[in-house]
Design a protein around this motif. Structure first.
Motif, mmCIF file in Angstrom:
data_model
loop_
_atom_site.group_PDB
_atom_site.id
_atom_site.type_symbol
_atom_site.label_atom_id
_atom_site.label_comp_id
_atom_site.label_asym_id
_atom_site.label_seq_id
_atom_site.Cartn_x
_atom_site.Cartn_y
_atom_site.Cartn_z
ATOM 1 N N VAL A 86 -3.247 0.027 4.202
ATOM 2 C CA VAL A 86 -3.421 -0.738 2.970
ATOM 3 C C VAL A 86 -4.860 -0.652 2.473
ATOM 4 O O VAL A 86 -5.789 -0.388 3.242
ATOM 5 C CB VAL A 86 -3.047 -2.231 3.180
ATOM 6 C CG1 VAL A 86 -1.608 -2.369 3.625
ATOM 7 C CG2 VAL A 86 -3.991 -2.898 4.176
ATOM 8 N N ARG A 88 -7.401 -3.377 0.971
ATOM 9 C CA ARG A 88 -7.434 -4.842 1.039
ATOM 10 C C ARG A 88 -8.599 -5.370 0.208
ATOM 11 O O ARG A 88 -9.766 -5.076 0.475
ATOM 12 C CB ARG A 88 -7.556 -5.293 2.490
ATOM 13 C CG ARG A 88 -7.581 -6.815 2.668
ATOM 14 C CD ARG A 88 -7.630 -7.156 4.148
ATOM 15 N NE ARG A 88 -6.364 -6.798 4.793
ATOM 16 C CZ ARG A 88 -6.280 -6.410 6.068
ATOM 17 N NH1 ARG A 88 -7.373 -6.268 6.799
ATOM 18 N NH2 ARG A 88 -5.099 -6.115 6.594
ATOM 19 N N LYS A 101 -2.353 -2.271 8.960
ATOM 20 C CA LYS A 101 -1.724 -3.562 9.207
ATOM 21 C C LYS A 101 -0.518 -3.341 10.107
ATOM 22 O O LYS A 101 0.444 -2.674 9.720
ATOM 23 C CB LYS A 101 -1.316 -4.200 7.882
ATOM 24 C CG LYS A 101 -0.925 -5.666 7.989
ATOM 25 C CD LYS A 101 -0.813 -6.305 6.614
ATOM 26 C CE LYS A 101 -0.598 -7.804 6.721
ATOM 27 N NZ LYS A 101 -0.554 -8.455 5.388
ATOM 28 N N LEU A 113 2.968 -7.838 2.699
ATOM 29 C CA LEU A 113 1.646 -7.713 2.085
ATOM 30 C C LEU A 113 1.153 -9.071 1.619
ATOM 31 O O LEU A 113 1.936 -9.907 1.142
ATOM 32 C CB LEU A 113 1.696 -6.757 0.890
ATOM 33 C CG LEU A 113 2.062 -5.305 1.192
ATOM 34 C CD1 LEU A 113 2.254 -4.548 -0.113
ATOM 35 C CD2 LEU A 113 0.985 -4.645 2.041
ATOM 36 N N GLU A 122 -3.462 -7.188 -1.061
ATOM 37 C CA GLU A 122 -3.287 -5.912 -0.353
ATOM 38 C C GLU A 122 -2.358 -4.999 -1.142
ATOM 39 O O GLU A 122 -1.352 -5.454 -1.701
ATOM 40 C CB GLU A 122 -2.705 -6.139 1.047
ATOM 41 C CG GLU A 122 -3.643 -6.909 1.952
ATOM 42 C CD GLU A 122 -2.978 -7.288 3.266
ATOM 43 O OE1 GLU A 122 -3.709 -7.489 4.258
ATOM 44 O OE2 GLU A 122 -1.729 -7.403 3.313
#
Length: 418
Positions: A86, A88, A101, A113, A122
């Motif tokens: 991801v 972030r 993650k 998410l 995210e």
């Protein structure tokens, strides 16, 4: 009810307010063409995945990566899980970072998410399947999920459609190869297939034009036909003798009907002269291109070999092409190619392998310049289109030419100022 407006002179505008403003200009996603390598995730060594450089927008904030980043996937457990790579956004730390993650052990679904309106947000770039007890992540374990933006008419896969669309939002679904729009409750096909029954205003009668009918479709046709001069196909004649002693005779080639168009060769060989008095035989006569010399004023073509082994000429005229469009080739992707030297693996017919060949490794090229990579029938990386490498080099040359032109202008400017 409080009314807030922004931004204006001598006014403090918050990060959240700017985020509200810019997200109306552009959705969250990777700013690139749909098939480009921007923020693309690929397998690295061991439990490492690589994320290519790119540009992206997250909830009105911008992030840019100028070099490939390596991320370590958490060690595998005793059961399969699905992780997510991801981008972030963390307003508290004023940063947008890459992260892996981890999913839940034994679950086939990736982790949820975090997409809050003002806190952590995210955006998923890829799902990574981590099988039980593995020590290496492969390309087959990675599936792309990155949304791609660049204009308000979007392009997405079914799995990456906008999560909160507004009624009337339009985009191209790459998974279904169709234009679709949000009608307020579902994604509707913009140009659905129309059946005759669903047409309105269609005519009830049609004036006939020149046409034909199959014999079985004709009604009230006669049951008998008086014989007139005619002929019969040999196969339709019944009661004919099975053998005819031939007499001396001849046929011209034009008189022969039903003759074959091709003749499968039987076992044979061809002699090919190399020097005066010496010959070598090849079973399929494929040494002929070696014997022919490039002379004369005729037209010459480069030759391609198709996957089934047949030859075809390489043509470039516009009359052989359609759907012509520009393609963006990242000069950095071309410059990332690594020339290598290697030895060929020996085979049964060539136990003495060829040594010290120069070239590129197709799997390495696929990571940065997949446009010139070809695959076999099983979808495996197989070869490179070296003839396209020169085309891919054009953006590099053009970029260098622009840089040289700017530098020359700067040198002239400095010289005049001296």
């Amino acid at each position: 009810m409080a009314i807030t407006s922004f931004p204006f002179d001598s006014q403090v505008v918050t990060e959240s307010q700017y985020g509200y403003l810019f997200r109306e200009f552009q959705d969250s996603g990777v700013v690139a063409a749909y098939d480009s390598p921007g923020f693309q995730v690929s397998a690295g060594n061991g439990m490492v995945v690589n994320v290519q450089p790119g540009l992206a927008i997250l909830r009105g904030h911008m992030v840019q990566s100028t070099a490939a980043e390596a991320l370590t996937v958490p060690a595998a457990g005793t059961s399969t899980r699905v992780d997510r790579v991801v981008l972030r956004l963390d307003p508290a730390s004023n940063s947008i970072t890459l992260a892996v993650k981890a999913g839940s052990a034994g679950s086939s679904a990736p982790p949820a998410l975090s997409q809050t309106d003002t806190g952590v947000y995210e955006m998923a770039l890829a799902n990574v399947t981590v099988s039980a007890n593995v020590t290496t992540i492969t390309s087959a374990d990675i599936s792309a999920t990155r949304p791609v933006v660049g204009h308000r008419v979007g392009i997405w896969a079914t799995a990456t459609r906008p999560s909160s669309p507004r009624k009337g939002q339009l985009g191209f679904n790459n998974s279904l190869a169709r234009w679709e729009w949000w009608d307020g409750s579902t994604w509707a096909d913009l140009a659905p297939t129309v059946s005759w029954a669903s047409l309105t205003g269609k005519p009830f009668s049609f004036a006939p034009s020149a046409h034909s009918h199959a014999w079985g479709d004709i009604t009230e046709k006669p049951t008998t036909f008086p014989v007139a001069e005619h002929s019969h196909n040999w196969d339709s004649v019944v009661g004919k003798p099975s053998y005819f002693p031939p007499t001396t005779h001849g046929h011209s080639w034009g008189q022969i009907s039903d003759k074959p168009g091709t003749y499968p060769p039987s076992g044979h060989s061809h002699g090919e002269y190399l020097t005066s008095g010496s010959t070598i035989s090849w079973a399929n006569g494929s040494k002929m291109p070696h014997n022919n010399s490039a002379s004369g004023s005729g037209t010459w073509y480069a030759v391609w070999v198709e996957g089934d082994g047949t030859f075809c000429r390489n043509t470039s005229s516009i009359r052989y092409k359609e759907n012509v469009r520009d393609i963006e080739v990242d000069p950095a992707a071309v410059l990332a190619l690594r020339p290598r030297i290697y030895d060929r693996k020996p085979t049964e017919d060539k136990p003495q392998s060829r040594k010290d060949e120069y070239g590129l490794i197709a799997e390495e090229v696929a990571e940065t310049l997949p446009e010139i990579v070809t695959y076999d029938e099983e979808g495996r990386v197989d070869a490179l289109r070296y003839d396209l490498l020169g085309v891919a080099l054009l953006p590099v040359v053009q970029d260098q030419a622009k840089r040289i032109e700017r530098l020359e202008a700067l040198v002239e400017e400095l010289a005049r100022a001296a």
